[in-house]
Design an enzyme around this catalytic site. Structure first.
Site, PDB file in Angstrom:
ATOM      1  N   GLU A  98       0.834  -1.203   0.000  1.00 40.38           N
ATOM      2  CA  GLU A  98       0.000   0.000   0.000  1.00 40.38           C
ATOM      3  C   GLU A  98       0.870   1.256   0.000  1.00 40.38           C
ATOM      4  O   GLU A  98       2.026   1.209   0.414  1.00 40.38           O
ATOM      5  CB  GLU A  98      -0.881   0.018   1.255  1.00 40.38           C
ATOM      6  N   ASP A  99       0.297   2.352  -0.438  1.00 41.76           N
ATOM      7  CA  ASP A  99       1.026   3.621  -0.403  1.00 41.76           C
ATOM      8  C   ASP A  99       0.977   4.234   1.002  1.00 41.76           C
ATOM      9  O   ASP A  99       1.979   4.671   1.543  1.00 41.76           O
ATOM     10  CB  ASP A  99       0.489   4.620  -1.442  1.00 41.76           C
ATOM     11  N   ASP A 102      -4.099   5.537   6.351  1.00 39.46           N
ATOM     12  CA  ASP A 102      -4.601   6.789   6.929  1.00 39.46           C
ATOM     13  C   ASP A 102      -5.622   6.420   8.024  1.00 39.46           C
ATOM     14  O   ASP A 102      -5.237   6.091   9.142  1.00 39.46           O
ATOM     15  CB  ASP A 102      -5.190   7.603   5.773  1.00 39.46           C
ATOM     16  N   PHE A 151      -1.829  16.217   4.200  1.00 39.45           N
ATOM     17  CA  PHE A 151      -2.130  15.556   2.943  1.00 39.45           C
ATOM     18  C   PHE A 151      -0.874  15.590   2.063  1.00 39.45           C
ATOM     19  O   PHE A 151      -0.348  16.654   1.756  1.00 39.45           O
ATOM     20  CB  PHE A 151      -3.304  16.207   2.217  1.00 39.45           C
ATOM     21  N   ARG A 164       1.346  12.300  -9.164  1.00 39.85           N
ATOM     22  CA  ARG A 164       1.883  10.943  -8.954  1.00 39.85           C
ATOM     23  C   ARG A 164       3.321  10.826  -9.440  1.00 39.85           C
ATOM     24  O   ARG A 164       4.097  10.025  -8.936  1.00 39.85           O
ATOM     25  CB  ARG A 164       1.025   9.912  -9.695  1.00 39.85           C
TER      26      ARG A 164
HETATM   27  P1  IMP Z   1      -7.569   5.048   4.563  1.00 37.67           P
HETATM   28  O1  IMP Z   1      -8.643   4.140   4.084  1.00 37.67           O
HETATM   29  O2  IMP Z   1      -8.124   6.263   5.236  1.00 37.67           O
HETATM   30  O3  IMP Z   1      -6.524   4.377   5.385  1.00 37.67           O
HETATM   31  O4  IMP Z   1      -6.901   5.675   3.303  1.00 37.67           O
HETATM   32  C1  IMP Z   1      -6.086   4.983   2.519  1.00 37.67           C
HETATM   33  C2  IMP Z   1      -6.078   5.540   1.109  1.00 37.67           C
HETATM   34  O5  IMP Z   1      -6.405   6.930   1.037  1.00 37.67           O
HETATM   35  C3  IMP Z   1      -4.673   5.442   0.573  1.00 37.67           C
HETATM   36  O6  IMP Z   1      -4.467   4.219  -0.088  1.00 37.67           O
HETATM   37  C4  IMP Z   1      -4.567   6.642  -0.344  1.00 37.67           C
HETATM   38  O7  IMP Z   1      -4.988   6.290  -1.639  1.00 37.67           O
HETATM   39  C5  IMP Z   1      -5.530   7.655   0.218  1.00 37.67           C
HETATM   40  N1  IMP Z   1      -4.814   8.667   1.031  1.00 37.67           N
HETATM   41  C6  IMP Z   1      -4.827   8.797   2.376  1.00 37.67           C
HETATM   42  N2  IMP Z   1      -4.061   9.820   2.783  1.00 37.67           N
HETATM   43  C7  IMP Z   1      -3.536  10.360   1.657  1.00 37.67           C
HETATM   44  C8  IMP Z   1      -2.632  11.457   1.429  1.00 37.67           C
HETATM   45  O8  IMP Z   1      -2.130  12.144   2.323  1.00 37.67           O
HETATM   46  N3  IMP Z   1      -2.322  11.685   0.121  1.00 37.67           N
HETATM   47  C9  IMP Z   1      -2.838  10.959  -0.908  1.00 37.67           C
HETATM   48  N4  IMP Z   1      -3.662   9.923  -0.736  1.00 37.67           N
HETATM   49  C10 IMP Z   1      -4.022   9.622   0.547  1.00 37.67           C
HETATM   50 MG    MG Z   2      -4.284   4.059  -2.260  1.00 39.29          MG
END
Ligand code: IMP
Ligand code: MG
Length: 177
Positions: A98-99, A102, A151, A164
């Site tokens: 995963e990237d 959050d 962010f 990207r």
């Molecule tokens: P989560 O479900 O809230 O954990 O979010 C995960 C997904 O939200 C990641 O795989 C990202 O694609 C996107 N995301 C969360 N924070 C960021 C950020 O700071 N920049 C860009 N994408 C984010």
């Molecule tokens: Mg993602």
């Protein structure tokens, strides 16, 4: 709304060094197995392609695409499967790549989805984590960097599908114009 990269958080050389370390760690931990590294598109695409080239043991890969943000910076509360895996994972040693973790909702959805398919093991490798934003507890087996609640874009991460290709990871600020 005008946006700009306010600050560079992680430079490309720093990212490269950490990705190499993660690759070495995974190569050691998965010695004599054939790990299956699943890239979560599109954010993890660059990290995944760099990571697998730093893993020195045989492996296989696959891609899955989910969307949860619908282009904004705020979580919409829904995770939507855009593209499923091409190959079965039953009996495989899966590593989800995963990237960023959050709130934890996306990875929670993926763990539940993959569990049903009976892999032999599942581990998580994430480039970034924002622990202060967590709503669901997540165990990250291989983590690149912990970052503050901001962010970020670059190295695969986007804002409205842009940035990207930015080689570093930077904090994006949004301003009314
Ligand atoms: P989560 O479900 O809230 O954990 O979010 C995960 C997904 O939200 C990641 O795989 C990202 O694609 C996107 N995301 C969360 N924070 C960021 C950020 O700071 N920049 C860009 N994408 C984010
Ligand atoms: Mg993602």
């Amino acid at each position: 709304m005008k946006e700009k990269i306010e600050k560079i958080l992680l430079k490309d050389v720093e990212i490269k060094k950490r990705v190499k370390e993660l690759g070495e760690e995974i190569s050691k931990d998965y010695k004599n197995t054939l790990p299956h590294l699943i890239c979560i598109l599109k954010g993890a695409s660059i990290f995944h392609s760099d990571l697998i080239r730093n893993i020195t043991i045989p492996l296989t890969i696959d891609y899955l695409s989910v969307s949860s943000y619908n282009g904004g910076t705020q979580y919409t509360g829904r995770v939507h499967l855009v593209k499923d895996l091409d190959n079965p994972i039953k009996g495989r040693d899966v590593i989800i790549v995963e990237d960023i973790i959050d709130t934890g909702h996306t990875i929670d959805y993926l763990f539940k989805l993959f569990d049903l398919r009976k892999p032999k093991s599942i581990k998580l490798c994430s480039l970034l984590s924002k622990p202060s934003r967590r709503e669901i507890d997540v165990k990250i087996d291989y983590l690149g960097f912990e970052i503050p609640d901001a962010f970020v874009v670059g190295y695969g991460l986007d804002y409205d599908e842009r940035y990207r290709n930015f080689p570093n990871i930077g904090i994006l600020s949004l301003e009314e114009d």
